[in-house]
Design a protein around this motif. Structure first.
Motif, PDB file in Angstrom:
ATOM      1  N   GLY A 142       0.864  -1.514  -0.103  1.00 26.16           N
ATOM      2  CA  GLY A 142       0.738  -0.348   0.100  1.00 26.16           C
ATOM      3  C   GLY A 142       1.145   1.496   0.082  1.00 26.16           C
ATOM      4  O   GLY A 142       0.588   2.337   0.427  1.00 26.16           O
ATOM      5  N   CYS A 143       1.856   1.030  -0.515  1.00 28.21           N
ATOM      6  CA  CYS A 143       2.699   2.414  -0.586  1.00 28.21           C
ATOM      7  C   CYS A 143       3.148   2.699   0.905  1.00 28.21           C
ATOM      8  O   CYS A 143       3.416   3.940   0.245  1.00 28.21           O
ATOM      9  CB  CYS A 143       2.919   3.396  -1.317  1.00 28.21           C
ATOM     10  SG  CYS A 143       2.068   2.801  -3.197  1.00 28.21           S
ATOM     11  N   ARG A 144       3.192   1.790   1.473  1.00 24.66           N
ATOM     12  CA  ARG A 144       3.776   2.976   3.144  1.00 24.66           C
ATOM     13  C   ARG A 144       4.975   2.719   2.917  1.00 24.66           C
ATOM     14  O   ARG A 144       5.766   2.007   2.034  1.00 24.66           O
ATOM     15  CB  ARG A 144       3.596   1.489   4.254  1.00 24.66           C
ATOM     16  CG  ARG A 144       1.552   1.427   4.707  1.00 24.66           C
ATOM     17  CD  ARG A 144       1.511   2.409   5.153  1.00 24.66           C
ATOM     18  NE  ARG A 144       1.207   2.325   6.623  1.00 24.66           N
ATOM     19  CZ  ARG A 144       0.519   2.450   7.104  1.00 24.66           C
ATOM     20  NH1 ARG A 144      -0.396   1.541   6.741  1.00 24.66           N
ATOM     21  NH2 ARG A 144       0.818   1.854   8.433  1.00 24.66           N
ATOM     22  N   THR A 145       5.810   3.593   3.760  1.00 26.80           N
ATOM     23  CA  THR A 145       7.307   3.656   3.998  1.00 26.80           C
ATOM     24  C   THR A 145       7.444   2.578   4.759  1.00 26.80           C
ATOM     25  O   THR A 145       7.350   2.664   5.831  1.00 26.80           O
ATOM     26  CB  THR A 145       7.187   4.917   5.144  1.00 26.80           C
ATOM     27  OG1 THR A 145       7.395   6.114   4.424  1.00 26.80           O
ATOM     28  CG2 THR A 145       8.742   5.203   4.724  1.00 26.80           C
ATOM     29  N   LEU A 146       8.498   1.296   3.845  1.00 29.97           N
ATOM     30  CA  LEU A 146       8.484  -0.068   4.430  1.00 29.97           C
ATOM     31  C   LEU A 146      10.161   0.580   5.759  1.00 29.97           C
ATOM     32  O   LEU A 146      11.119   0.818   5.398  1.00 29.97           O
ATOM     33  CB  LEU A 146       9.064   0.063   3.756  1.00 29.97           C
ATOM     34  CG  LEU A 146       7.749  -1.477   2.925  1.00 29.97           C
ATOM     35  CD1 LEU A 146       8.617  -2.660   1.922  1.00 29.97           C
ATOM     36  CD2 LEU A 146       7.157  -2.585   4.322  1.00 29.97           C
ATOM     37  N   VAL A 147      10.288  -0.012   6.762  1.00 28.29           N
ATOM     38  CA  VAL A 147      11.089  -0.266   7.629  1.00 28.29           C
ATOM     39  C   VAL A 147      11.835  -1.335   7.578  1.00 28.29           C
ATOM     40  O   VAL A 147      11.448  -2.456   9.010  1.00 28.29           O
ATOM     41  CB  VAL A 147      11.160   1.114   9.067  1.00 28.29           C
ATOM     42  CG1 VAL A 147      13.399   1.002   9.729  1.00 28.29           C
ATOM     43  CG2 VAL A 147      10.653   2.752   8.597  1.00 28.29           C
ATOM     44  N   ILE A 148      13.249  -2.089   7.235  1.00 28.74           N
ATOM     45  CA  ILE A 148      13.146  -3.244   7.156  1.00 28.74           C
ATOM     46  C   ILE A 148      14.188  -3.476   8.124  1.00 28.74           C
ATOM     47  O   ILE A 148      15.215  -3.509   7.773  1.00 28.74           O
ATOM     48  CB  ILE A 148      13.560  -3.612   5.680  1.00 28.74           C
ATOM     49  CG1 ILE A 148      12.028  -3.800   4.468  1.00 28.74           C
ATOM     50  CG2 ILE A 148      13.277  -4.708   5.301  1.00 28.74           C
ATOM     51  CD1 ILE A 148      11.251  -3.746   2.843  1.00 28.74           C
ATOM     52  N   HIS A 149      13.973  -4.554   7.889  1.00 28.61           N
ATOM     53  CA  HIS A 149      14.549  -5.279   9.599  1.00 28.61           C
ATOM     54  C   HIS A 149      15.063  -7.344   9.755  1.00 28.61           C
ATOM     55  O   HIS A 149      14.410  -7.709   9.167  1.00 28.61           O
ATOM     56  CB  HIS A 149      13.822  -5.401  11.021  1.00 28.61           C
ATOM     57  CG  HIS A 149      14.596  -3.796  11.826  1.00 28.61           C
ATOM     58  ND1 HIS A 149      15.640  -3.471  12.054  1.00 28.61           N
ATOM     59  CD2 HIS A 149      13.763  -3.703  11.782  1.00 28.61           C
ATOM     60  CE1 HIS A 149      15.040  -1.882  12.204  1.00 28.61           C
ATOM     61  NE2 HIS A 149      13.596  -2.158  12.104  1.00 28.61           N
ATOM     62  N   ARG A 150      16.627  -7.411   8.945  1.00 27.19           N
ATOM     63  CA  ARG A 150      16.894  -8.923   8.452  1.00 27.19           C
ATOM     64  C   ARG A 150      17.622  -9.528   9.535  1.00 27.19           C
ATOM     65  O   ARG A 150      18.991  -8.460   9.819  1.00 27.19           O
ATOM     66  CB  ARG A 150      17.208  -8.239   7.024  1.00 27.19           C
ATOM     67  CG  ARG A 150      16.573  -8.325   6.109  1.00 27.19           C
ATOM     68  CD  ARG A 150      17.265  -8.411   4.467  1.00 27.19           C
ATOM     69  NE  ARG A 150      16.382  -9.498   3.977  1.00 27.19           N
ATOM     70  CZ  ARG A 150      16.564 -10.739   3.791  1.00 27.19           C
ATOM     71  NH1 ARG A 150      18.373 -10.600   2.930  1.00 27.19           N
ATOM     72  NH2 ARG A 150      16.236 -11.470   3.045  1.00 27.19           N
ATOM     73  N   ALA A 151      17.140 -10.774   9.986  1.00 27.91           N
ATOM     74  CA  ALA A 151      18.271 -10.596  11.375  1.00 27.91           C
ATOM     75  C   ALA A 151      18.593 -12.247  10.523  1.00 27.91           C
ATOM     76  O   ALA A 151      18.319 -13.002   9.969  1.00 27.91           O
ATOM     77  CB  ALA A 151      17.563 -11.048  12.253  1.00 27.91           C
ATOM     78  N   ASN A 152      20.214 -12.325  11.338  1.00 26.33           N
ATOM     79  CA  ASN A 152      20.860 -13.603  11.101  1.00 26.33           C
ATOM     80  C   ASN A 152      20.569 -14.555  12.147  1.00 26.33           C
ATOM     81  O   ASN A 152      20.822 -13.779  13.613  1.00 26.33           O
ATOM     82  CB  ASN A 152      22.492 -13.644  10.846  1.00 26.33           C
ATOM     83  CG  ASN A 152      22.683 -12.930   9.864  1.00 26.33           C
ATOM     84  OD1 ASN A 152      22.382 -13.881   8.076  1.00 26.33           O
ATOM     85  ND2 ASN A 152      23.084 -11.494   9.335  1.00 26.33           N
ATOM     86  N   TYR A 153      20.554 -16.060  12.059  1.00 23.85           N
ATOM     87  CA  TYR A 153      20.845 -16.407  13.127  1.00 23.85           C
ATOM     88  C   TYR A 153      22.440 -16.428  14.032  1.00 23.85           C
ATOM     89  O   TYR A 153      23.346 -16.513  13.478  1.00 23.85           O
ATOM     90  CB  TYR A 153      19.901 -17.586  13.249  1.00 23.85           C
ATOM     91  CG  TYR A 153      18.675 -18.085  11.975  1.00 23.85           C
ATOM     92  CD1 TYR A 153      17.955 -17.425  12.654  1.00 23.85           C
ATOM     93  CD2 TYR A 153      18.543 -18.244  10.846  1.00 23.85           C
ATOM     94  CE1 TYR A 153      16.387 -17.590  11.895  1.00 23.85           C
ATOM     95  CE2 TYR A 153      17.652 -18.614   9.669  1.00 23.85           C
ATOM     96  CZ  TYR A 153      16.703 -18.195  10.331  1.00 23.85           C
ATOM     97  OH  TYR A 153      15.108 -17.592   9.986  1.00 23.85           O
ATOM     98  N   PRO A 154      22.308 -17.036  15.096  1.00 21.93           N
ATOM     99  CA  PRO A 154      23.939 -17.409  15.643  1.00 21.93           C
ATOM    100  C   PRO A 154      24.543 -18.168  14.669  1.00 21.93           C
ATOM    101  O   PRO A 154      23.824 -19.165  13.850  1.00 21.93           O
ATOM    102  CB  PRO A 154      23.270 -18.235  16.525  1.00 21.93           C
ATOM    103  CG  PRO A 154      21.921 -17.309  17.729  1.00 21.93           C
ATOM    104  CD  PRO A 154      20.872 -17.764  16.077  1.00 21.93           C
ATOM    105  N   GLY A 155      25.801 -17.692  14.086  1.00 25.00           N
ATOM    106  CA  GLY A 155      26.420 -18.408  13.137  1.00 25.00           C
ATOM    107  C   GLY A 155      26.368 -18.353  12.364  1.00 25.00           C
ATOM    108  O   GLY A 155      26.447 -19.402  11.084  1.00 25.00           O
ATOM    109  N   TYR A 156      25.189 -17.179  11.866  1.00 30.94           N
ATOM    110  CA  TYR A 156      24.106 -17.280  10.353  1.00 30.94           C
ATOM    111  C   TYR A 156      25.604 -15.348  10.231  1.00 30.94           C
ATOM    112  O   TYR A 156      25.742 -15.048  10.820  1.00 30.94           O
ATOM    113  CB  TYR A 156      23.272 -17.209  10.355  1.00 30.94           C
ATOM    114  CG  TYR A 156      22.798 -18.914   9.800  1.00 30.94           C
ATOM    115  CD1 TYR A 156      22.225 -19.009   8.465  1.00 30.94           C
ATOM    116  CD2 TYR A 156      23.145 -19.463  10.789  1.00 30.94           C
ATOM    117  CE1 TYR A 156      21.797 -20.358   7.991  1.00 30.94           C
ATOM    118  CE2 TYR A 156      22.503 -20.666  10.870  1.00 30.94           C
ATOM    119  CZ  TYR A 156      22.177 -21.051   9.551  1.00 30.94           C
ATOM    120  OH  TYR A 156      21.545 -22.444   9.675  1.00 30.94           O
ATOM    121  N   GLY A 157      26.112 -15.163   9.150  1.00 35.25           N
ATOM    122  CA  GLY A 157      26.684 -14.267   8.310  1.00 35.25           C
ATOM    123  C   GLY A 157      27.078 -13.548  10.059  1.00 35.25           C
ATOM    124  O   GLY A 157      28.253 -14.310  10.071  1.00 35.25           O
ATOM    125  N   GLY A 158      26.789 -12.396  10.176  1.00 36.63           N
ATOM    126  CA  GLY A 158      27.736 -11.292  10.685  1.00 36.63           C
ATOM    127  C   GLY A 158      27.594 -11.900  12.412  1.00 36.63           C
ATOM    128  O   GLY A 158      27.840 -11.188  13.184  1.00 36.63           O
TER     129      GLY A 158
END
Length: 276
Positions: free
Chosen positions: A41-57
């Protein structure tokens, strides 16, 4: 603002909408999100993406048993920031991430949930792969999967509005398991089927998906308006010892290490929910 692959259909909506994403086993939070404001709906998206322990950073061991606590910590940190701005917070899970999203939905009062190709780990191990080894190998594996990540059980305890996205050509998770999860889910729900898509296919901004996501946002907005009205009415009544109605939200993003805390945080605002 553009939805699907069409011309702009509406002006941008400055009201923020927070999206907390949990990726699949092969995904990483550092990658770009597939979600677009036009879908919402064209809302202003504020996106957070989480890594699990041991993944990515994220530090720590990459084990299933570590996911529930890290999931709660990520949600609580983002929800705190979302609450500060009075914005709704929707949890999105893809593949393995759906087990985290459903766990949250069964433990926290979420504004909304979007699941793409949920993976019922225990059922997949026992009911799909157990027969050929007479369950001698499957049973010990299934018993090691945390109960908190049992998608069938957590779906039955989840009540936030849901959009379930499933791939018609998913060869990893049989359709009957996806049907069961959708049937068990206890809250308002809609289902979108992506034709010819496989388990790891990307989201497409189809009319069906956009319609379902906008239904989700509208449902959340309607619930919030109803809650605010009830809350204002309740304030006019003296406390008589009954449980009070309040606008509240649990509060919480990048999982730290063995200390079991978060090292990185991000902007968010917790959506208000009615609770007796």
């Amino acid at each position: 603002c553009q939805a699907a692959n069409r011309a702009p259909d509406r002006a941008p909506d400055p009201r923020p909408l927070y999206l907390l994403e949990f990726t699949g086993n092969a995904g990483r939070a550092e990658a770009a999100s597939q979600h677009r404001p036009g879908w919402w709906g064209c809302r202003t998206l504020v996106i957070h993406r989480a890594n699990y322990p041991g993944y990515g950073g994220s530090s720590g061991p990459a084990r299933l048993i570590e996911i529930p606590a890290a999931t709660l910590a990520a949600f609580d940190a983002v929800a705190k920031r979302a609450r500060e701005q009075g914005a709704p917070l929707i949890v999105y899970g893809n593949s393995l991430g759906t087990t985290a999203a459903l766990y949250l939905a069964s433990r926290r009062e979420l504004d909304g949930v979007v699941l793409k190709n949920p993976v019922p780990l225990q059922d997949l191990v026992l009911r799909r792969f157990g027969w050929w080894n007479l369950w001698l190998g499957a049973l010990p594996i299934a018993l090691q999967i945390p109960h908190a990540l049992n998608a069938m059980q957590t779906a039955a305890r989840s009540k936030a509005p849901l959009v379930l996205v499933t791939s018609a050509s998913d060869t990893l998770v049989p359709p009957r398991f996806l049907d069961e999860i959708f049937a068990l889910y206890a809250g308002p729900k809609r289902r979108v089927i992506m034709p010819h898509a496989h388990h790891n296919s990307s989201l497409s901004g189809s009319r069906e998906l956009v319609s379902a996501l906008r239904w989700l946002v509208q449902t959340i907005d309607q619930q919030k308006r109803a809650c605010r009205g009830l809350n204002l009415s309740r304030r006019a009544v003296a406390d008589s010892g009954r449980p009070s109605l309040s606008l509240a939200r649990q509060a919480t993003i990048a999982w730290s290490s063995s200390a079991g805390r978060l090292e990185t945080s991000s902007d968010g605002r917790g959506g208000a929910v009615c609770r007796w």
